[in-house]
Design a protein around this motif. Structure first.
Motif, PDB file in Angstrom:
ATOM      1  N   VAL A   1       0.859  -1.179   0.000  1.00 19.78           N
ATOM      2  CA  VAL A   1       0.000   0.000   0.000  1.00 19.78           C
ATOM      3  C   VAL A   1       0.899   1.233   0.000  1.00 19.78           C
ATOM      4  O   VAL A   1       1.806   1.350   0.830  1.00 19.78           O
ATOM      5  CB  VAL A   1      -0.911   0.047   1.247  1.00 19.78           C
ATOM      6  CG1 VAL A   1      -1.768   1.310   1.228  1.00 19.78           C
ATOM      7  CG2 VAL A   1      -1.783  -1.190   1.324  1.00 19.78           C
TER       8      VAL A   1
ATOM      9  N   VAL B   1       5.384   3.629   1.680  1.00 18.36           N
ATOM     10  CA  VAL B   1       5.007   2.335   1.125  1.00 18.36           C
ATOM     11  C   VAL B   1       5.091   1.275   2.212  1.00 18.36           C
ATOM     12  O   VAL B   1       6.115   1.137   2.889  1.00 18.36           O
ATOM     13  CB  VAL B   1       5.910   1.951  -0.060  1.00 18.36           C
ATOM     14  CG1 VAL B   1       5.547   0.564  -0.574  1.00 18.36           C
ATOM     15  CG2 VAL B   1       5.777   2.975  -1.189  1.00 18.36           C
TER      16      VAL B   1
ATOM     17  N   ILE C   1      -2.988   3.559  -2.523  1.00 21.44           N
ATOM     18  CA  ILE C   1      -2.710   2.864  -3.775  1.00 21.44           C
ATOM     19  C   ILE C   1      -2.303   1.442  -3.423  1.00 21.44           C
ATOM     20  O   ILE C   1      -1.234   1.209  -2.844  1.00 21.44           O
ATOM     21  CB  ILE C   1      -1.623   3.573  -4.605  1.00 21.44           C
ATOM     22  CG1 ILE C   1      -2.101   4.954  -5.069  1.00 21.44           C
ATOM     23  CG2 ILE C   1      -1.284   2.735  -5.832  1.00 21.44           C
ATOM     24  CD1 ILE C   1      -1.894   6.060  -4.098  1.00 21.44           C
ATOM     25  N   LEU C   2      -3.163   0.497  -3.723  1.00 24.40           N
ATOM     26  CA  LEU C   2      -2.912  -0.915  -3.447  1.00 24.40           C
ATOM     27  C   LEU C   2      -2.233  -1.513  -4.671  1.00 24.40           C
ATOM     28  O   LEU C   2      -2.672  -1.288  -5.796  1.00 24.40           O
ATOM     29  CB  LEU C   2      -4.215  -1.641  -3.157  1.00 24.40           C
ATOM     30  CG  LEU C   2      -5.159  -0.963  -2.153  1.00 24.40           C
ATOM     31  CD1 LEU C   2      -6.454  -1.749  -2.025  1.00 24.40           C
ATOM     32  CD2 LEU C   2      -4.487  -0.818  -0.787  1.00 24.40           C
ATOM     33  N   PHE C   3      -1.171  -2.297  -4.463  1.00 25.30           N
ATOM     34  CA  PHE C   3      -0.443  -2.819  -5.615  1.00 25.30           C
ATOM     35  C   PHE C   3       0.044  -4.236  -5.354  1.00 25.30           C
ATOM     36  O   PHE C   3       0.150  -4.681  -4.210  1.00 25.30           O
ATOM     37  CB  PHE C   3       0.740  -1.904  -5.965  1.00 25.30           C
ATOM     38  CG  PHE C   3       1.830  -1.859  -4.926  1.00 25.30           C
ATOM     39  CD1 PHE C   3       2.906  -2.741  -4.979  1.00 25.30           C
ATOM     40  CD2 PHE C   3       1.792  -0.942  -3.890  1.00 25.30           C
ATOM     41  CE1 PHE C   3       3.916  -2.708  -4.034  1.00 25.30           C
ATOM     42  CE2 PHE C   3       2.798  -0.893  -2.925  1.00 25.30           C
ATOM     43  CZ  PHE C   3       3.861  -1.785  -2.999  1.00 25.30           C
TER      44      PHE C   3
ATOM     45  N   GLU D   1       3.080  -7.059  -6.891  1.00 25.07           N
ATOM     46  CA  GLU D   1       4.199  -7.473  -7.736  1.00 25.07           C
ATOM     47  C   GLU D   1       4.178  -8.993  -7.771  1.00 25.07           C
ATOM     48  O   GLU D   1       4.627  -9.649  -6.832  1.00 25.07           O
ATOM     49  CB  GLU D   1       5.525  -6.971  -7.170  1.00 25.07           C
ATOM     50  CG  GLU D   1       6.733  -7.427  -7.959  1.00 25.07           C
ATOM     51  CD  GLU D   1       8.045  -7.021  -7.315  1.00 25.07           C
ATOM     52  OE1 GLU D   1       9.083  -7.576  -7.717  1.00 25.07           O
ATOM     53  OE2 GLU D   1       8.028  -6.167  -6.402  1.00 25.07           O
TER      54      GLU D   1
ATOM     55  N   TYR E   1       2.751  -5.751 -13.068  1.00 33.09           N
ATOM     56  CA  TYR E   1       2.697  -4.928 -11.861  1.00 33.09           C
ATOM     57  C   TYR E   1       1.368  -4.170 -11.876  1.00 33.09           C
ATOM     58  O   TYR E   1       1.181  -3.266 -12.691  1.00 33.09           O
ATOM     59  CB  TYR E   1       3.862  -3.945 -11.841  1.00 33.09           C
ATOM     60  CG  TYR E   1       5.222  -4.604 -11.824  1.00 33.09           C
ATOM     61  CD1 TYR E   1       5.875  -4.839 -10.621  1.00 33.09           C
ATOM     62  CD2 TYR E   1       5.854  -4.987 -12.999  1.00 33.09           C
ATOM     63  CE1 TYR E   1       7.132  -5.428 -10.586  1.00 33.09           C
ATOM     64  CE2 TYR E   1       7.105  -5.585 -12.980  1.00 33.09           C
ATOM     65  CZ  TYR E   1       7.742  -5.807 -11.777  1.00 33.09           C
ATOM     66  OH  TYR E   1       8.994  -6.396 -11.757  1.00 33.09           O
TER      67      TYR E   1
ATOM     68  N   LYS F   1      -2.042  -2.152 -10.017  1.00 33.80           N
ATOM     69  CA  LYS F   1      -2.408  -1.297  -8.890  1.00 33.80           C
ATOM     70  C   LYS F   1      -3.831  -0.782  -9.060  1.00 33.80           C
ATOM     71  O   LYS F   1      -4.401  -0.800 -10.159  1.00 33.80           O
ATOM     72  CB  LYS F   1      -1.443  -0.118  -8.750  1.00 33.80           C
ATOM     73  CG  LYS F   1      -1.528   0.917  -9.858  1.00 33.80           C
ATOM     74  CD  LYS F   1      -0.556   2.069  -9.598  1.00 33.80           C
ATOM     75  CE  LYS F   1      -0.697   3.174 -10.644  1.00 33.80           C
ATOM     76  NZ  LYS F   1       0.229   4.308 -10.381  1.00 33.80           N
TER      77      LYS F   1
ATOM     78  N   VAL G   1       3.794   4.601  -6.966  1.00 28.16           N
ATOM     79  CA  VAL G   1       4.348   3.563  -6.108  1.00 28.16           C
ATOM     80  C   VAL G   1       5.856   3.473  -6.299  1.00 28.16           C
ATOM     81  O   VAL G   1       6.609   3.232  -5.358  1.00 28.16           O
ATOM     82  CB  VAL G   1       3.689   2.204  -6.413  1.00 28.16           C
ATOM     83  CG1 VAL G   1       4.347   1.096  -5.599  1.00 28.16           C
ATOM     84  CG2 VAL G   1       2.187   2.253  -6.138  1.00 28.16           C
TER      85      VAL G   1
ATOM     86  N   LEU H   1       7.043   1.494  -9.072  1.00 31.52           N
ATOM     87  CA  LEU H   1       7.226   0.177  -9.673  1.00 31.52           C
ATOM     88  C   LEU H   1       8.104   0.283 -10.919  1.00 31.52           C
ATOM     89  O   LEU H   1       8.209   1.356 -11.526  1.00 31.52           O
ATOM     90  CB  LEU H   1       5.865  -0.414 -10.038  1.00 31.52           C
ATOM     91  CG  LEU H   1       4.901  -0.644  -8.865  1.00 31.52           C
ATOM     92  CD1 LEU H   1       3.494  -0.936  -9.381  1.00 31.52           C
ATOM     93  CD2 LEU H   1       5.397  -1.769  -7.977  1.00 31.52           C
TER      94      LEU H   1
ATOM     95  N   GLU I   1       4.810   1.376 -14.621  1.00 33.50           N
ATOM     96  CA  GLU I   1       3.674   1.898 -13.874  1.00 33.50           C
ATOM     97  C   GLU I   1       2.898   2.884 -14.734  1.00 33.50           C
ATOM     98  O   GLU I   1       3.473   3.555 -15.606  1.00 33.50           O
ATOM     99  CB  GLU I   1       4.178   2.598 -12.613  1.00 33.50           C
ATOM    100  CG  GLU I   1       3.101   3.045 -11.637  1.00 33.50           C
ATOM    101  CD  GLU I   1       3.671   3.486 -10.288  1.00 33.50           C
ATOM    102  OE1 GLU I   1       2.881   3.821  -9.397  1.00 33.50           O
ATOM    103  OE2 GLU I   1       4.917   3.482 -10.126  1.00 33.50           O
TER     104      GLU I   1
ATOM    105  N   MET J   1      -3.358  -0.784 -14.427  1.00 34.04           N
ATOM    106  CA  MET J   1      -4.134   0.030 -13.497  1.00 34.04           C
ATOM    107  C   MET J   1      -5.605  -0.295 -13.682  1.00 34.04           C
ATOM    108  O   MET J   1      -6.082  -0.444 -14.818  1.00 34.04           O
ATOM    109  CB  MET J   1      -3.888   1.515 -13.736  1.00 34.04           C
ATOM    110  CG  MET J   1      -4.524   2.398 -12.665  1.00 34.04           C
ATOM    111  SD  MET J   1      -3.813   4.046 -12.610  1.00 34.04           S
ATOM    112  CE  MET J   1      -4.507   4.620 -11.047  1.00 34.04           C
TER     113      MET J   1
END
Length: 253
Positions: free
Chosen positions: A63, A69, A100-102, A104, A120, A122, A138, A140, A143, A242
């Motif tokens: 998050v 992060v 922002i939930l992500f 990997e 990746y 989010k 984030v 990444l 992104e 996204m």
């Protein structure tokens, strides 16, 4: 239950490859009073409602907020979908602002395309309908930077974003777009399953979402050369994903 619709089943027989999408879908994109949100992680083909692929336990789930992060991988619970490995976690959004939930994921080997896939993905959840912090990145490897607030969007709104690799725009990036089919739409043919758009020279793209529900934007970028499980040369596909939700005005409360 995610099952192939009839048209998709016929397409599956005719085509060896599908558009893979790493889903990270929360139970709500806006929490007007804060509270808990449930988030599902599934590796699948959204418009065709499958097939679902086994998703190994992610390398990282996190998050990003104004506090920085946070790694929340330890909160994952395995929740199979169609007999395939998938995951879920809950998040308590206790303060105003965007989270922002992500995810990997670990590389997925796709033999039909002779490549590894690493998407990746989010999604933004807005606590207390604040409208703040939605453009936070984030960091990444690949992104999408939103140019439109990705929460509280009406059906038909234009979503815009910039495709980034290592923080820099990717000119001419190809973006695949799919809607999470609830079973109400049967594509007339294969051309309607995955929408394809290209970014401009600044890495910017746009798309008007024609139907309510979740939309996935997957910018596909070539990654480093790799080796297949049998030791032969193979490609790597990096995906900057996204997820954005559109809501009908007529059904809004």
């Amino acid at each position: 239950m995610r099952t192939l619709i009839a048209t998709a089943a016929l397409i599956a027989l005719a085509s060896p490859a599908f558009a893979h999408f790493q889903e990270i879908l929360p139970s709500a994109d806006v929490l007007p009073e804060g509270g808990k949100v449930t988030v599902d992680l599934v590796f699948t083909h959204p418009m065709e409602r499958g097939p679902t692929m086994d998703m190994a336990r992610p390398a990282r789930v996190g998050v990003a907020s104004e506090k920085g992060v946070e790694d929340i991988t330890s909160t994952l619970t395995e929740v199979p979908v169609d007999g395939k490995q998938a995951w879920r976690f809950e998040r308590d959004v206790a303060e105003p602002g965007a989270e922002i939930l992500f995810v990997e994921p670990k590389p997925y080997w796709e033999p039909a395309e002779n490549k590894y896939i690493v998407h990746y993905a989010k999604v933004v959840v807005d606590g207390y309908a604040s409208g703040e912090g939605w453009d936070r990145l984030v960091g990444l490897p690949v992104e999408i930077a939103p140019l439109v607030r990705p929460t509280g969007l009406w059906t038909g709104n234009l979503f815009r974003g910039v495709v980034l690799k290592d923080g820099q725009p990717v000119p001419g990036a190809e973006i695949e777009v799919e809607w999470v089919n609830d079973g109400s739409v049967m594509p007339p043919n294969e051309a309607f399953i995955t929408q394809v758009i290209k970014a401009d020279d600044m890495g910017v793209f746009s798309y008007a979402m024609p139907k309510a529900g979740w939309w996935g934007f997957a910018a596909l970028i070539d990654g480093p050369e790799a080796q297949s499980p049998d030791g032969k040369p193979a490609a790597t596909e990096l995906g900057a994903l996204m997820w954005v939700k559109a809501t009908d005005m007529g059904g809004a409360k």
